[in-house]
Design a protein around this motif. Structure first.
Motif, short mmCIF file in Angstrom:
data_model
loop_
_atom_site.label_atom_id
_atom_site.label_comp_id
_atom_site.label_asym_id
_atom_site.label_seq_id
_atom_site.Cartn_x
_atom_site.Cartn_y
_atom_site.Cartn_z
N PRO A 68 2.45 0.20 2.68
CA PRO A 68 1.32 -0.38 3.74
C PRO A 68 1.58 -0.28 5.22
O PRO A 68 2.76 -0.79 5.57
N GLU B 228 -3.06 4.59 -6.66
CA GLU B 228 -4.06 3.58 -6.09
C GLU B 228 -3.12 2.62 -5.26
O GLU B 228 -2.51 1.66 -5.49
N GLU C 29 -3.76 0.37 -2.94
CA GLU C 29 -3.96 -1.24 -3.20
C GLU C 29 -3.54 -1.75 -4.25
O GLU C 29 -3.43 -3.16 -4.37
N ARG C 30 -3.37 -1.12 -5.23
CA ARG C 30 -2.62 -1.64 -6.46
C ARG C 30 -1.18 -1.82 -6.70
O ARG C 30 -0.58 -2.46 -7.59
N ARG D 268 1.87 -10.31 -2.89
CA ARG D 268 0.76 -10.54 -3.79
C ARG D 268 1.11 -11.48 -4.71
O ARG D 268 -0.09 -12.12 -5.30
#
Length: 367
Positions: free
Chosen positions: A267, A349, A351-352, A366
């Protein structure tokens, strides 16, 4: 029915071994709570402390508003179902179901009424005159559940009740227990080492490791937001893939170099990116679940892997892959599968993704 409150409960054995360390949580009235973890993690010990079969070294245990630390098991108004059916072989199903009530001095009419209600609920009515030797494993387990059910206790305690059954029977009995709980609305504490049982049955799950509680939450919250690497890899089948790599800067962003020529973009903005910048030049563990990886065109791929094992299981297939020094698993539809030895390029993915400190193993961002 009653809530159960554990306040800094500890179990320390004479040799100094800590079986359960400072367990503090509350099971709500009517909740089905699951204790899960590997063998030796302390889950059965904790259940036996609630049952009164294991002495409490420190802390306080309350069932309802009553402190029960020194209360005898028979006076705690609980019923327990063990891994072993523990049925009396010389008694019929009806006699096994009603024996506990008979010991407590219940009248014949009351025993007959409760046994009949339990037999109807568990579909045991055609079996009431049989002896345990004439029953299947699943039928015996239903009798063991029924024997607890006729007691009408405040709390049900179930210690790995399905572990002696084959896979098909386990699935059926999971449904039976969930249905039974929904009908009764009674507080239940369920112990298992099987994370699928935990995920499908529990309103909430307590994950334990070496006597310590790791995390308490709903099944999907644990799955999507594990607080550490142990919880992340324990829940989920197949388990979460973990890739270890060195974090480097690339232009305005960050990457994790998981193998020679294989880099995972990380990210680039937000609070998580700020945390990850502190790992530049250091190792980082990246987690990706098997269902969040998919084949991609070679030019767009972020991971290059080689197929080592293909496991078709009917409605899906698991690919066991080699990615640098790590092994990963991908869950795919069972069509047009690659062959062993093929190179497979994967997209993921972003975001996963999950991130863990390699030393503390705590989740970053997270958890």
């Amino acid at each position: 029915m009653a809530k159960v409150t554990l306040d800094r409960l500890r179990k320390v054995y004479p040799n100094g071994y800590v079986g359960v360390a400072d367990a503090s949580f509350q099971i709500e009235d009517g909740e089905l709570l699951v204790l899960v973890g590997p063998s030796g993690c302390g889950k059965s010990t904790l259940l036996r402390m609630v049952a009164g079969l294991e002495t409490i070294s420190e802390g306080e245990l309350r069932i309802g508003e009553r402190r029960v630390n020194e209360v005898a098991p028979k006076d705690r108004d609980i019923a327990m179902v063990f891994q072993s059916y523990a049925l009396y072989p010389h008694m019929s199903v009806a006699e096994n179901l009603g024996f506990g009530l008979k010991l407590r001095g219940a009248g014949k009419a009351e025993i007959a009424e409760r046994v009949g209600a339990a037999a109807a609920m568990l579909e045991l009515e055609p079996l009431l005159q049989r002896k345990p030797a004439a029953l299947s494993g699943g039928q015996r387990q239903r009798v063991a559940l029924g024997r607890a059910l006729v007691r009408q206790p405040q709390v049900f305690l179930l210690d790995e009740p399905l572990s002696n059954l084959d896979a098909k029977l386990r699935m059926g009995m999971r449904v039976e227990i969930a249905r039974l709980h929904r009908q009764l609305g009674t507080t239940m504490i369920y112990v298992t080492h099987d994370q699928i049982e935990a995920m499908t049955l529990g309103h909430r799950i307590v994950v334990m490791k070496q006597g310590h509680i790791q995390q308490i939450d709903t099944p999907m919250a644990l799955y999507e937001r594990p607080v550490n690497l142990f919880v992340a890899t324990f829940l989920g089948s197949p388990k979460m893939n973990t890739l270890s790599g060195r974090v480097d800067e690339r232009g305005d962003g960050l990457v994790s170099r998981v193998a020679e020529g294989i880099e995972l973009p990380l990210p680039a903005s937000g609070a998580l990116a700020d945390t990850l910048r502190g790992y530049v030049g250091r190792e980082l563990i990246v987690g990706l679940r098997p269902e969040h990886l998919r084949p991609a065109a070679p030019g767009a791929a972020t991971l290059a892997t080689r197929v080592e094992v293909v496991e078709p299981v009917g409605n899906e297939a698991f690919l066991n892959l080699r990615c640098g020094r790590d092994e990963i698993v991908v869950r795919l539809p069972p069509y047009d599968l690659p062959k062993v030895g093929d190179e497979l390029h994967l997209a993921y993915e972003a975001e996963r993704m999950h991130f863990f400190d390699p030393v503390s193993e705590l989740a970053l961002g997270r958890g």
